[in-house]
Design an enzyme around this catalytic site. Structure first.
Site, PDB file in Angstrom:
ATOM      1  N   ASP A  24       1.019  -0.762   0.164  1.00 11.69           N
ATOM      2  CA  ASP A  24      -0.333   0.012   0.476  1.00 11.69           C
ATOM      3  C   ASP A  24       0.597   1.320  -0.203  1.00 11.69           C
ATOM      4  O   ASP A  24       2.171   0.915  -0.023  1.00 11.69           O
ATOM      5  CB  ASP A  24      -0.323   0.105   1.345  1.00 11.69           C
ATOM      6  CG  ASP A  24      -1.916   0.830   1.784  1.00 11.69           C
ATOM      7  OD1 ASP A  24      -2.309   1.399   0.411  1.00 11.69           O
ATOM      8  OD2 ASP A  24      -1.495   1.772   2.615  1.00 11.69           O
ATOM      9  N   LEU A  25       0.221   2.714  -0.554  1.00 11.31           N
ATOM     10  CA  LEU A  25       1.119   3.316  -0.133  1.00 11.31           C
ATOM     11  C   LEU A  25       0.749   4.131   0.520  1.00 11.31           C
ATOM     12  O   LEU A  25       1.856   4.712   1.507  1.00 11.31           O
ATOM     13  CB  LEU A  25       0.923   4.375  -1.208  1.00 11.31           C
ATOM     14  CG  LEU A  25       1.359   5.486  -1.512  1.00 11.31           C
ATOM     15  CD1 LEU A  25       3.181   5.227  -2.399  1.00 11.31           C
ATOM     16  CD2 LEU A  25       1.347   6.363  -2.748  1.00 11.31           C
ATOM     17  N   ASP A  26       0.132   4.930   1.203  1.00 12.88           N
ATOM     18  CA  ASP A  26       0.006   5.713   2.207  1.00 12.88           C
ATOM     19  C   ASP A  26       0.006   5.202   3.381  1.00 12.88           C
ATOM     20  O   ASP A  26      -0.941   3.769   3.486  1.00 12.88           O
ATOM     21  CB  ASP A  26      -1.641   7.001   2.051  1.00 12.88           C
ATOM     22  CG  ASP A  26      -1.956   7.825   3.176  1.00 12.88           C
ATOM     23  OD1 ASP A  26      -0.260   8.306   3.895  1.00 12.88           O
ATOM     24  OD2 ASP A  26      -3.057   8.055   3.212  1.00 12.88           O
ATOM     25  N   GLU A  81      -0.125  -3.274   4.599  1.00 13.65           N
ATOM     26  CA  GLU A  81      -1.061  -2.443   4.393  1.00 13.65           C
ATOM     27  C   GLU A  81      -0.893  -2.059   6.012  1.00 13.65           C
ATOM     28  O   GLU A  81      -1.163  -2.413   6.946  1.00 13.65           O
ATOM     29  CB  GLU A  81      -2.513  -2.848   4.363  1.00 13.65           C
ATOM     30  CG  GLU A  81      -3.114  -2.893   2.668  1.00 13.65           C
ATOM     31  CD  GLU A  81      -3.589  -1.420   2.446  1.00 13.65           C
ATOM     32  OE1 GLU A  81      -3.659  -0.792   4.145  1.00 13.65           O
ATOM     33  OE2 GLU A  81      -4.254  -1.192   1.628  1.00 13.65           O
ATOM     34  N   ASP A  82      -1.931  -0.438   6.248  1.00 14.91           N
ATOM     35  CA  ASP A  82      -2.115   0.189   6.829  1.00 14.91           C
ATOM     36  C   ASP A  82      -2.981  -0.098   7.980  1.00 14.91           C
ATOM     37  O   ASP A  82      -3.449   0.944   8.324  1.00 14.91           O
ATOM     38  CB  ASP A  82      -1.168   1.927   7.263  1.00 14.91           C
ATOM     39  CG  ASP A  82      -2.039   2.369   5.847  1.00 14.91           C
ATOM     40  OD1 ASP A  82      -2.225   2.018   5.133  1.00 14.91           O
ATOM     41  OD2 ASP A  82      -2.516   3.854   6.751  1.00 14.91           O
ATOM     42  N   LYS A  90      -8.266   6.993   5.704  1.00 19.45           N
ATOM     43  CA  LYS A  90      -7.294   6.546   5.439  1.00 19.45           C
ATOM     44  C   LYS A  90      -7.740   4.860   4.857  1.00 19.45           C
ATOM     45  O   LYS A  90      -8.602   4.357   5.250  1.00 19.45           O
ATOM     46  CB  LYS A  90      -6.536   5.639   6.613  1.00 19.45           C
ATOM     47  CG  LYS A  90      -5.921   7.265   7.342  1.00 19.45           C
ATOM     48  CD  LYS A  90      -4.870   6.604   8.613  1.00 19.45           C
ATOM     49  CE  LYS A  90      -4.292   7.885   8.826  1.00 19.45           C
ATOM     50  NZ  LYS A  90      -3.090   7.107  10.186  1.00 19.45           N
ATOM     51  N   THR A  95       0.943  10.566   4.013  1.00 22.25           N
ATOM     52  CA  THR A  95       0.700  11.584   3.253  1.00 22.25           C
ATOM     53  C   THR A  95      -0.384  11.424   3.719  1.00 22.25           C
ATOM     54  O   THR A  95      -0.989  12.430   3.114  1.00 22.25           O
ATOM     55  CB  THR A  95       0.578  11.200   1.598  1.00 22.25           C
ATOM     56  OG1 THR A  95       0.269   9.532   1.498  1.00 22.25           O
ATOM     57  CG2 THR A  95       1.470  11.701   0.845  1.00 22.25           C
ATOM     58  N   SER A 109      -2.356   0.727  -4.585  1.00 25.10           N
ATOM     59  CA  SER A 109      -2.940   2.277  -3.437  1.00 25.10           C
ATOM     60  C   SER A 109      -4.758   2.932  -4.224  1.00 25.10           C
ATOM     61  O   SER A 109      -4.497   2.272  -5.085  1.00 25.10           O
ATOM     62  CB  SER A 109      -2.114   2.819  -3.803  1.00 25.10           C
ATOM     63  OG  SER A 109      -2.577   4.533  -3.438  1.00 25.10           O
ATOM     64  N   ALA A 110      -5.551   3.134  -3.288  1.00 21.46           N
ATOM     65  CA  ALA A 110      -6.584   3.695  -3.929  1.00 21.46           C
ATOM     66  C   ALA A 110      -6.012   5.074  -4.301  1.00 21.46           C
ATOM     67  O   ALA A 110      -6.686   5.901  -4.331  1.00 21.46           O
ATOM     68  CB  ALA A 110      -7.021   4.199  -2.388  1.00 21.46           C
ATOM     69  N   LYS A 156     -11.298  -0.717  -1.545  1.00 28.07           N
ATOM     70  CA  LYS A 156     -10.805  -1.682  -0.589  1.00 28.07           C
ATOM     71  C   LYS A 156     -11.663  -1.606   0.225  1.00 28.07           C
ATOM     72  O   LYS A 156     -12.190  -0.140   0.298  1.00 28.07           O
ATOM     73  CB  LYS A 156      -9.413  -1.169   0.347  1.00 28.07           C
ATOM     74  CG  LYS A 156      -8.234  -1.276  -0.970  1.00 28.07           C
ATOM     75  CD  LYS A 156      -7.073  -0.257  -0.218  1.00 28.07           C
ATOM     76  CE  LYS A 156      -5.495  -0.643  -0.963  1.00 28.07           C
ATOM     77  NZ  LYS A 156      -5.140   0.005  -0.247  1.00 28.07           N
TER      78      LYS A 156
END
Ligand code: B16
Ligand code: MG
Length: 220
Positions: free
Chosen positions: A9-11, A169-170, A45, A17, A114-115, A145
């Site tokens: 995942d990114l953020d 994932e966070d 998030k 971010t 990522s979303a 997601k």
């Protein structure tokens, strides 16, 4: 088919971010005359931009025409991108490059799931884009997601069976998406919040080579 793949995942996993999303959403809420708190930001998030604005307007009890809604979506993103423009490599979360280097050196395929519709741009800004064999982001999915679509597309492009993919994932919805894809989920962050993950770590500094080697051997 390749043996094992890794999807990030990114953020909240690669970069934080969320703080910039917060500032941009808060600017909009200020303009509309209501408070937007860090607690509210938690709800955002892993959630798409459109869904975030719907939640924001619910919080502020603000009604909007379609045109106004679209204009606020653009305004928020322009504001957000101004923060992204200033991002530097130093904002990569601790030990992310160590893990990416380990996976690359050992020839494992690496994907992003990522979303965010800004994912590619952010990876370019922090100089990590070259690590990724595929980037699946908010521009490539029709289902958000916890739907597994984003991770399943990444697995397909990486040519790895879903059950041999490991996802970092966070967000709760992100862990659910990985689980729904029947992938191995690794929760990064609060283990109580991410209790449905197969493994939990506060951050990447806790993920050592013996753990990765054991995980890889268990999937091989
Ligand atoms: P954008 P992730 C998500 O990123 C963020 O967590 C979420 O807060 C944001 O609304 C979403 O991306 C969309 O971002 O406005 O840039 O398209 O955690 O899925 O990497
Ligand atoms: Mg995230």
């Amino acid at each position: 088919m390749k043996e094992i793949g890794f999807i990030f995942d990114l953020d909240g996993v690669i970069v934080d971010t969320a703080k910039y999303h917060y500032l941009a959403w808060k600017n909009l809420a200020d303009q509309l005359g209501f408070e937007f708190t860090h607690e509210h930001n938690e709800l955002f998030k892993g959630v798409s931009r459109k869904k975030c604005l719907e939640i924001l307007l619910e919080i502020g009890k603000v009604e909007a025409s379609q045109d106004q809604f679209d204009a606020w979506m653009i305004e928020k993103n322009v504001d957000y991108l101004a923060y992204i423009e200033k991002m530097k490599e130093s904002e990569i979360l601790p030990d992310v490059p160590r893990i990416l280097n380990f996976l690359k050196e050992n020839n494992f395929p690496i994907g992003l799931g990522s979303a965010s519709k800004n994912a590619r741009h952010i990876l370019e800004k922090v100089n990590l884009i070259h690590f990724f064999d595929v980037i699946v982001d908010g521009n490539n999915v029709t289902k958000a997601k916890p739907d597994p679509q984003v991770f399943l597309i990444a697995a397909e492009v990486l040519e790895v069976n879903a059950e041999k993919c490991v996802v970092f994932e966070d967000a709760i919805a992100g862990v659910q998406a990985a689980n729904n894809a029947e992938m191995i989920s690794i929760g990064i962050g609060d283990a109580e919040i991410l209790s449905h993950a197969d493994y939990n770590f506060d951050d990447f500094t806790q993920i050592d080579t013996p753990f990765l080697t054991k995980l890889i051997n268990s999937l091989a």
